[in-house]
Design a protein around this motif. Sequence first.
Motif, short mmCIF file in Angstrom:
data_model
loop_
_atom_site.label_atom_id
_atom_site.label_comp_id
_atom_site.label_asym_id
_atom_site.label_seq_id
_atom_site.Cartn_x
_atom_site.Cartn_y
_atom_site.Cartn_z
N VAL A 130 43.92 9.82 12.78
CA VAL A 130 45.31 9.59 13.21
C VAL A 130 45.78 8.31 12.51
CG1 VAL A 130 46.87 9.16 15.15
CG2 VAL A 130 44.90 10.70 15.46
N VAL A 131 46.97 8.39 11.92
CA VAL A 131 47.53 7.25 11.18
C VAL A 131 48.81 6.79 11.86
CG1 VAL A 131 48.54 6.54 8.97
CG2 VAL A 131 46.51 8.01 9.00
N LEU A 132 48.85 5.50 12.17
CA LEU A 132 50.08 4.85 12.65
C LEU A 132 50.33 3.73 11.63
CD1 LEU A 132 49.44 4.48 16.50
CD2 LEU A 132 51.52 5.48 15.50
N ASN A 133 50.95 4.08 10.51
CA ASN A 133 51.14 3.10 9.44
C ASN A 133 52.51 2.43 9.59
OD1 ASN A 133 49.85 1.90 7.17
ND2 ASN A 133 51.21 3.03 5.78
N GLU A 165 50.24 -2.80 11.17
CA GLU A 165 51.32 -3.45 11.93
C GLU A 165 51.70 -4.81 11.33
OE1 GLU A 165 52.46 -0.96 14.61
OE2 GLU A 165 52.43 -2.80 15.83
N LYS A 166 52.94 -5.21 11.61
CA LYS A 166 53.34 -6.60 11.41
C LYS A 166 52.87 -7.36 12.66
CE LYS A 166 57.49 -9.16 10.04
NZ LYS A 166 58.95 -9.01 9.79
N PHE A 231 42.24 -5.00 6.73
CA PHE A 231 43.17 -5.55 5.73
C PHE A 231 44.09 -6.56 6.40
CE2 PHE A 231 47.29 -5.82 3.76
CZ PHE A 231 46.99 -5.94 2.41
N GLN A 232 44.33 -7.66 5.71
CA GLN A 232 45.40 -8.57 6.15
C GLN A 232 46.03 -9.24 4.94
OE1 GLN A 232 44.59 -11.43 9.28
NE2 GLN A 232 46.72 -12.13 9.23
N CYS A 233 47.35 -9.29 4.92
CA CYS A 233 48.07 -10.15 3.97
C CYS A 233 49.20 -10.79 4.75
CB CYS A 233 48.60 -9.35 2.78
SG CYS A 233 49.34 -10.45 1.55
N PHE A 234 49.13 -12.10 4.93
CA PHE A 234 50.12 -12.86 5.71
C PHE A 234 50.21 -12.28 7.13
CE2 PHE A 234 52.19 -12.95 1.27
CZ PHE A 234 51.30 -13.92 0.83
N ASN A 235 51.43 -11.85 7.53
CA ASN A 235 51.60 -11.33 8.90
C ASN A 235 51.51 -9.80 8.97
OD1 ASN A 235 53.88 -11.50 7.32
ND2 ASN A 235 55.29 -12.01 8.95
N PHE A 236 50.93 -9.19 7.96
CA PHE A 236 50.78 -7.73 7.95
C PHE A 236 49.29 -7.38 7.98
CE2 PHE A 236 54.96 -8.53 6.43
CZ PHE A 236 55.72 -7.51 6.97
N VAL A 237 48.91 -6.50 8.88
CA VAL A 237 47.49 -6.13 8.99
C VAL A 237 47.34 -4.62 9.09
CG1 VAL A 237 46.83 -8.26 10.21
CG2 VAL A 237 47.43 -6.20 11.53
N SER A 238 46.12 -4.19 8.81
CA SER A 238 45.76 -2.82 9.13
C SER A 238 44.40 -2.85 9.81
CB SER A 238 45.73 -1.96 7.86
OG SER A 238 45.54 -0.60 8.22
N MET A 239 44.29 -2.07 10.89
CA MET A 239 43.06 -2.01 11.68
C MET A 239 42.50 -0.59 11.63
SD MET A 239 44.33 -4.08 15.06
CE MET A 239 42.67 -4.55 15.57
#
Length: 243
Positions: A130-133, A165-166, A231-239
């Motif tokens: 399931v993807v919540l991008n 998410e941001k 993943f993280q770049c600044f205030n954007f992440v992926s879990m």
Amino acid sequence: MTNSQDTLFAQPGEHQGNFQFDSRVAGVFGDMIRRSVPGYGQIIATLGDFADRAVTPGSTVYDLGCSLGAATLSIRRRIEGRQCRIIAVDNSEPMLERCRENLAAYVSDTRVELMLKDIRDVTFENASLVVLNFTLQFLPPADRDALIRKIYAGLNPGGMLVLSEKLKFDSGEIQTLLDELHLDFKRANGYSELEISQKRSAIENVLIPDTLAQHRERLSSAGFAAHDLWFQCFNFVSMVAIK
Ligand SMILES: Nc1ncnc2c1ncn2[C@@H]1O[C@H](C[S@+](CC[C@H]([NH3+])C(=O)[O-])CC(=O)[O-])[C@@H](O)[C@H]1O
Ligand SMILES: O=C(O)C(=O)Cc1ccccc1
């Protein structure tokens, strides 16, 4: 994929009121998201790598808030021949129409069902991925726990949720620093100060970020024993969370 340049916020007073996923946004969305979200391209590509590992034969993949279909396309290329089905959901008709065209541009043996509906009304069954991008952040905060619980219940054992998410930060200092780095990223991608500030007001009441701690707590209490940032770049992440 549709890729007209995003100039929606370029003129003073343009696009006042809350940000909406209407036909104007849908027409420039590919350009907008790439120039606004650091790491977006990398996340989309990596969704294909997650799919290759998570998606079992005959199972179902859900792409929630699919927009123009970038995540679905990346996943679909990697799961050919597995007799799977992808359910791609968005409640914006202009987005879904363009998504349909984008998907039709490539041949595939994987069935994609496009659903024009609210992701809160989706039933999850036999799900391997399931993807919540960048979609959960647009749901009213009070509705977020219930959706994550429903997803957990519909996942097969070993199934994965990828949640991008941001973020918001507890520390004002970190919040300011990462916000500024994000703004520099937008400037470097050609957005003017006016575009940046008008877009910021438009999304203020629409995109409501949680902290990383809130995301972790939500995933844990829904039952996901294993979850972490990948993943993280600044205030954007992926879990990623694994059932
Ligand atoms: N309640 C809802 N029900 C259904 N759709 C919704 C809802 N709320 C918002 N949307 C839809 O979620 C999408 C969010 S964009 C996702 C990018 C994509 N995942 C990508 O990988 O390119 C992210 C962004 O704009 O930052 C939009 O298409 C909305 O119409
Ligand atoms: O543009 C921003 O500042 C964002 O936070 C990302 C974004 C990207 C596309 C639509 C809405 C928000």
